[in-house]
Design a protein around this motif. Structure first.
Motif, PDB file in Angstrom:
ATOM      1  N   SER A  88       0.832  -1.205   0.000  1.00  0.00           N
ATOM      2  CA  SER A  88       0.000   0.000   0.000  1.00  0.00           C
ATOM      3  C   SER A  88       0.870   1.261   0.000  1.00  0.00           C
ATOM      4  N   LEU A  89       1.969   1.219   0.718  1.00  0.00           N
ATOM      5  CA  LEU A  89       2.909   2.348   0.700  1.00  0.00           C
ATOM      6  C   LEU A  89       3.502   2.531  -0.699  1.00  0.00           C
ATOM      7  N   CYS A  90       3.735   1.426  -1.396  1.00  0.00           N
ATOM      8  CA  CYS A  90       4.225   1.537  -2.781  1.00  0.00           C
ATOM      9  C   CYS A  90       3.183   2.208  -3.682  1.00  0.00           C
ATOM     10  N   VAL A  91       1.909   1.891  -3.457  1.00  0.00           N
ATOM     11  CA  VAL A  91       0.839   2.545  -4.221  1.00  0.00           C
ATOM     12  C   VAL A  91       0.804   4.035  -3.893  1.00  0.00           C
ATOM     13  N   GLU A  92       0.913   4.353  -2.590  1.00  0.00           N
ATOM     14  CA  GLU A  92       0.958   5.767  -2.174  1.00  0.00           C
ATOM     15  C   GLU A  92       2.135   6.482  -2.805  1.00  0.00           C
ATOM     16  N   MET A  93       3.266   5.788  -2.885  1.00  0.00           N
ATOM     17  CA  MET A  93       4.457   6.369  -3.507  1.00  0.00           C
ATOM     18  C   MET A  93       4.191   6.690  -4.976  1.00  0.00           C
ATOM     19  N   ASP A  94       3.598   5.749  -5.699  1.00  0.00           N
ATOM     20  CA  ASP A  94       3.303   5.985  -7.119  1.00  0.00           C
ATOM     21  C   ASP A  94       2.313   7.125  -7.293  1.00  0.00           C
ATOM     22  N   ASN A  95       1.299   7.186  -6.418  1.00  0.00           N
ATOM     23  CA  ASN A  95       0.318   8.279  -6.499  1.00  0.00           C
ATOM     24  C   ASN A  95       0.984   9.629  -6.262  1.00  0.00           C
ATOM     25  N   ARG A  96       1.889   9.672  -5.300  1.00  0.00           N
ATOM     26  CA  ARG A  96       2.562  10.939  -4.993  1.00  0.00           C
ATOM     27  C   ARG A  96       3.468  11.377  -6.143  1.00  0.00           C
ATOM     28  N   TYR A  97       4.121  10.427  -6.775  1.00  0.00           N
ATOM     29  CA  TYR A  97       4.966  10.796  -7.919  1.00  0.00           C
ATOM     30  C   TYR A  97       4.120  11.356  -9.060  1.00  0.00           C
ATOM     31  N   SER A  98       2.894  10.849  -9.219  1.00  0.00           N
ATOM     32  CA  SER A  98       2.005  11.403 -10.246  1.00  0.00           C
ATOM     33  C   SER A  98       1.642  12.845  -9.913  1.00  0.00           C
ATOM     34  N   ARG A 146      10.154  18.473  -8.098  1.00  0.00           N
ATOM     35  CA  ARG A 146      11.031  17.299  -8.001  1.00  0.00           C
ATOM     36  C   ARG A 146      10.975  16.597  -6.656  1.00  0.00           C
ATOM     37  N   ASN A 147      10.493  17.262  -5.621  1.00  0.00           N
ATOM     38  CA  ASN A 147      10.465  16.611  -4.317  1.00  0.00           C
ATOM     39  C   ASN A 147       9.294  17.140  -3.501  1.00  0.00           C
ATOM     40  N   ILE A 148       9.072  16.518  -2.352  1.00  0.00           N
ATOM     41  CA  ILE A 148       7.902  16.828  -1.539  1.00  0.00           C
ATOM     42  C   ILE A 148       7.956  18.234  -0.967  1.00  0.00           C
ATOM     43  N   LYS A 149       9.141  18.726  -0.675  1.00  0.00           N
ATOM     44  CA  LYS A 149       9.244  20.080  -0.103  1.00  0.00           C
ATOM     45  C   LYS A 149       8.798  21.127  -1.124  1.00  0.00           C
ATOM     46  N   VAL A 188       8.341  -9.395   1.570  1.00  0.00           N
ATOM     47  CA  VAL A 188       8.669  -8.186   2.331  1.00  0.00           C
ATOM     48  C   VAL A 188       9.876  -7.482   1.735  1.00  0.00           C
ATOM     49  N   GLU A 189      10.846  -8.255   1.343  1.00  0.00           N
ATOM     50  CA  GLU A 189      12.104  -7.667   0.882  1.00  0.00           C
ATOM     51  C   GLU A 189      11.915  -6.813  -0.373  1.00  0.00           C
ATOM     52  N   VAL A 190      11.087  -7.258  -1.296  1.00  0.00           N
ATOM     53  CA  VAL A 190      10.917  -6.528  -2.566  1.00  0.00           C
ATOM     54  C   VAL A 190      10.284  -5.160  -2.350  1.00  0.00           C
ATOM     55  N   PRO A 191       9.120  -5.033  -1.639  1.00  0.00           N
ATOM     56  CA  PRO A 191       8.575  -3.679  -1.443  1.00  0.00           C
ATOM     57  C   PRO A 191       9.470  -2.795  -0.575  1.00  0.00           C
ATOM     58  N   ILE A 192      10.176  -3.403   0.394  1.00  0.00           N
ATOM     59  CA  ILE A 192      11.099  -2.612   1.214  1.00  0.00           C
ATOM     60  C   ILE A 192      12.199  -2.031   0.334  1.00  0.00           C
ATOM     61  N   ALA A 193      12.766  -2.855  -0.545  1.00  0.00           N
ATOM     62  CA  ALA A 193      13.826  -2.375  -1.430  1.00  0.00           C
ATOM     63  C   ALA A 193      13.286  -1.322  -2.394  1.00  0.00           C
ATOM     64  N   ARG A 194      12.061  -1.508  -2.867  1.00  0.00           N
ATOM     65  CA  ARG A 194      11.477  -0.537  -3.809  1.00  0.00           C
ATOM     66  C   ARG A 194      11.232   0.806  -3.123  1.00  0.00           C
ATOM     67  N   LEU A 195      10.714   0.757  -1.906  1.00  0.00           N
ATOM     68  CA  LEU A 195      10.510   2.003  -1.156  1.00  0.00           C
ATOM     69  C   LEU A 195      11.836   2.689  -0.858  1.00  0.00           C
ATOM     70  N   ALA A 196      12.846   1.891  -0.500  1.00  0.00           N
ATOM     71  CA  ALA A 196      14.155   2.476  -0.187  1.00  0.00           C
ATOM     72  C   ALA A 196      14.784   3.122  -1.416  1.00  0.00           C
ATOM     73  N   GLN A 197      14.533   2.568  -2.585  1.00  0.00           N
ATOM     74  CA  GLN A 197      15.114   3.117  -3.816  1.00  0.00           C
ATOM     75  C   GLN A 197      14.425   4.395  -4.262  1.00  0.00           C
ATOM     76  N   ARG A 206      12.327   8.349  -1.305  1.00  0.00           N
ATOM     77  CA  ARG A 206      12.954   9.490  -0.628  1.00  0.00           C
ATOM     78  C   ARG A 206      12.350  10.812  -1.075  1.00  0.00           C
ATOM     79  N   ALA A 207      12.193  10.991  -2.384  1.00  0.00           N
ATOM     80  CA  ALA A 207      11.784  12.294  -2.909  1.00  0.00           C
ATOM     81  C   ALA A 207      10.355  12.656  -2.548  1.00  0.00           C
ATOM     82  N   ILE A 208       9.509  11.652  -2.296  1.00  0.00           N
ATOM     83  CA  ILE A 208       8.110  11.972  -2.015  1.00  0.00           C
ATOM     84  C   ILE A 208       7.786  11.833  -0.526  1.00  0.00           C
TER      85      ILE A 208
END
Length: 819
Positions: A553-563, A571-574, A615-624, A627-629
């Motif tokens: 779900s955090l990965c989905v939130e990440m994709d939504n925020r990048y959109s 370029r970033n959340i700030k 667990v490892e795959v979404p953790i690695a995807r979020l870590a990669q 940051r920007a969002i």
């Protein structure tokens, strides 16, 4: 009468003689000396007061020990200044005490200049009056900062509130200010009215004298164009309705092709609406003739959007995300406990003894020392040595165990060389370590004045400086260490730091606690700070099966925020939030204020053991990518072995904290260098962000302190629900379970009986019992789930069985036949 006239001169002579013989008579020289003393004293008070607000907390312990010459103070006026500032400011009137500087300065100048001292009575009376009013006023509005109102202001404020309440106290203070304004400043209602009348007349006079059209007089009266309440003005500047008459502004006039300045400086021609006349608005042009040129303007839509945003900001101000909880109060520092006096006890004998043993040990191996000095920290003392010329550093580093043996100490660590210093460091644990309290760290100026997005106060370094880092710049944090070495306390310190600095609208936490006891205290702030999935009952995740859905779900939130960032062209959340606050992003287009999201996992090894790759795959995807969002990860584990902290995860976690571990291999797994195996435990840790390794004593915060903080926050007004994350539909959930009974496998009933008897919903069980292939066994499990006999997919764990015994299963099939 004659008798009296003769004796009068004699009395005067006696008086003059008595004045000459009076040693206490104040002469002009005495006044100058006394006045100069008061002026200098006022300047000294000024320096003492200013330095109190800079170093007051550090000098607090030294105030009561004025006779102790070894006690060091930071006040610019020494111990006497620290005592005066503590007496007059802290125990006195707070910030209002600065008026005493003015009083003593004016009194001294009056005496030096021999001005009549009668005027001083009025000054002293009103200044003392203002000191009391301001002290109580600061005590009323800043109860959590005693330095502003002082003890007197605080106590007077409490005394008044006990009898007349907060409202009565505020009215009394307002009445005192009115008295001062009327009698001292001598402001009356007539003066205020006359001031506004004069200002209005000046504005009218200025408007009447403004020349139009390059200095030529126009036939218009400015007052005729005054905008009435019912008048309209469109943003694009095309139509204006003014006093019932309509005028059009020619768009072409906004970007004219100018061939001669004389053509521009013509008076505009205005006609009534019936004649459809177009007055031309002309820009101011330099009077010198120029060549033909064109004025280019920005696209009309962009201008309208910019104008709309600027007008919204002008009308409503910047968007404030904290308005929903505008009365939210941050936790006070009084909720934290002070475990020590705040200072470090220096044992001179211990320092001298350790220094001599280090020198003697090195001398036994023919290593001479040119210089040695010690820096005492809360739990470790750093001895910096400069060896004689020609000594190899590797030779000293190889003597680590020999030095530890000679000092009879645990956890000797040699830093050869110390980066940027050109010396070799030997860290030796103190015999009586000082506990670093969370209160001393949170209350430090370095944390309070930190201009960071997500400031974290971890503890204190060897030099006793508060160690503050920015989670937003890390951008993710990996914590590891053996059992009982301080990981959970470190997590609490991180969370507490953010609670003391960030509003609930600015940061949200996703807490994963497989141990079920470490983070449960934060349940009280669920509707303030926590985030969860819509279908979850508890915001704190204790079931490993739910972690997978949350991470995805955090990965989905990440994709939504990048959109959203893409649409906003930032370029970033700030940058995105700054643009949203400036009202340049339309909420109707899906834009919203984005809080930071901090994912905290207390025991990562347990997740890897139960869920593995899921667990490892979404953790690695979020870590990669996250940051920007504004999604940041904090992961803690007891087992820092390579199969838990894999290379894929480590590559995206440059910031790491290592508490004490048992072997050099574990230390290298966390930090990529040894050293964590030589720590002394109890919060002793090493921090690295890809550069140097810093040794820090982690701040200690106990469970009752966390409970007080969460109760303080939880008792305040909150949002309706926790921050809801987007729903995630996994592959298993996406299977169509509405299967027709006629499509069931012929072995369906037999498979159901095996599952119910074993009370274990597993495809491998059906493979073994029915001697089937994996595909057919998987289809049977899907059919059993569609029928409601087994539960949904739960990662690597077996599915739950919803039917408890065979009689219930028979009843289930009978009901199906009847239907």
């Amino acid at each position: 009468m004659a008798k009296t006239t003769k004796t009068a001169p004699l009395d005067k002579k006696k008086d003059s003689k008595s004045e000459e013989n009076n040693p206490w008579r104040v002469t002009k020289q005495h006044k100058i000396v006394l006045g100069s003393l008061l002026v200098l004293f006022s300047i000294a008070l000024l320096f003492a007061f200013i330095s109190f607000y800079i170093y007051g907390q550090q000098d607090q312990s030294a105030v009561g020990e004025l006779t102790n010459r070894t006690e060091t103070v930071h006040n610019w006026l020494g111990k006497f200044g620290a005592f005066l500032a503590d007496l007059i400011v802290y125990k006195g009137f707070g910030l209002a005490a600065f008026i005493f500087v003015r009083l003593f300065f004016l009194t001294g100048m009056y005496m030096v200049l021999s001005i009549s001292l009668k005027k001083l009575k009025n000054i002293w009376f009103w200044d003392l009056f203002v000191i009391i009013i301001l002290s109580v006023l600061f005590g009323f509005f800043a109860t959590s900062i005693p330095e502003l109102g002082g003890t007197i202001g605080y106590e007077l404020n409490l005394f008044l509130q006990d009898y007349i309440g907060k409202t009565g106290t505020l009215l009394i203070l307002l009445f005192g200010l009115i008295i001062y304004v009327i009698f001292k400043i001598k402001i009356s209602p007539e003066k205020i009215q006359s001031f506004f009348d004069n200002t209005k007349k000046e504005i009218k006079a200025d408007l009447a004298t403004i020349p139009l059209n390059g200095g030529k007089s126009s036939g218009y009266n400015l007052e005729e164009f005054a905008v009435a309440e019912e008048e309209e003005e469109e943003l694009d500047g095309i139509h204006l309705k003014t006093n019932g008459s309509q005028f059009e502004i020619n768009k072409e006039a906004l970007k004219p092709t100018i061939s001669n300045s004389s053509d521009i400086n013509r008076d505009p021609i205005a006609k009534p609406l019936a004649m459809e006349v177009t007055p031309i608005v002309t820009p101011e042009i330099i009077s010198n003739p120029v060549d033909t040129f064109v004025i280019e303007t920005a696209p009309e839509e962009d201008i309208i959007e910019e104008n709309l945003a600027s007008r919204l900001v002008a009308d409503f101000g910047l968007f404030d995300p904290t308005l929903d909880l505008s009365n939210y109060k941050f936790p006070t520092i009084d909720l934290l406990k002070e475990y020590s006096t705040g200072g470090i006890t220096i044992n001179q004998e211990e320092l001298e003894e350790n220094k001599n043993r280090i020198v003697d040990t090195l001398r036994n191996y023919k290593i001479e020392i040119a210089q040695i000095k010690a820096t005492v920290g809360p739990s470790v003392t750093l001895y910096e040595i400069v060896p004689e010329a020609g000594i190899r550093i590797s030779k000293i580093k190889s003597l680590e165990d020999d030095i530890a043996l000679s000092l009879s100490a645990l956890g000797i660590r040699i830093i050869a060389p110390i980066p940027g210093k050109g010396t070799i460091g030997i860290e030796v644990p103190n015999k009586n370590p000082t506990m670093v309290s969370m209160k001393s760290v949170i209350g430090s100026a370095k944390f309070q004045e930190a201009e960071m997005e997500l400031p974290i106060a971890l503890g204190k370094t060897i030099s006793n400086e508060t160690f503050v880092v920015d989670l937003a710049k890390m951008p993710h944090l990996l914590m590891a260490g053996a059992t009982g070495q301080g990981k959970s306390v470190g997590l609490n310190a991180v969370l507490t730091s953010l609670l003391y600095k960030k509003h609930p609208a600015e940061v949200k936490f996703v807490l994963v606690d497989p141990k079920k006891v470490e983070l449960t205290l934060f349940n009280k702030i669920e509707r303030h700070y926590l985030a969860k999935l819509p279908d979850m009952d508890d915001a704190i995740i204790t079931d490993n099966a739910k972690v997978v859905n949350t991470l995805n779900s955090l990965c989905v939130e990440m994709d939504n925020r990048y959109s959203l960032l893409k649409d906003a062209m930032v370029r970033n959340i700030k940058e995105y939030n700054d643009k949203f606050k400036a009202r340049k992003l339309n909420p109707e287009n899906g834009h919203r204020f984005l809080p930071y999201i901090v994912l905290v996992v207390d025991e990562f090894a347990d997740l890897i053991m139960t869920a593995g790759k899921e667990v490892e795959v979404p953790i690695a995807r979020l870590a990669q990518l996250a940051r920007a969002i504004g999604i940041h990860l904090i992961i803690a584990t007891q087992r820092p072995s390579v199969n838990v902290i894999t290379g894929l995860i480590k590559a995206n976690f440059p910031a790491r904290i290592a508490f004490r571990v048992t072997s050099k291999i574990d230390s290298r797994t966390i930090l990529d260098t040894q050293g964590a195996d030589q720590l002394i435990g109890r919060g002793d840790m090493l921090y690295t962000n890809g550069n140097d390794v810093v040794r820090v004593q982690c701040a200690f915060i106990d469970t009752p302190e966390v409970e007080k903080i969460t109760e303080f926050i939880g008792s305040q007004k909150a949002y309706a629900t926790a921050y809801l994350l987007p729903e995630f539909v996994g592959e298993e959930s996406g299977i169509n379970l509405d299967m027709d009974i006629s499509d069931r496998d012929t072995l369906f009933r037999e498979a159901a009986e095996i599952i119910v008897n074993a009370q274990q919903g597993s495809a491998s069980l059906l493979q073994r019992k029915l001697k089937l292939g994996y595909n057919r066994a998987g289809r049977l499990i899907d059919q059993l789930e569609a029928a409601g006999i087994v539960g949904p997919f739960e990662g690597s764990k077996a599915r739950s069985v919803n039917i408890l015994d065979m009689s219930s299963l028979d009843q289930f099939f009978n009901n199906e036949q009847n239907n």
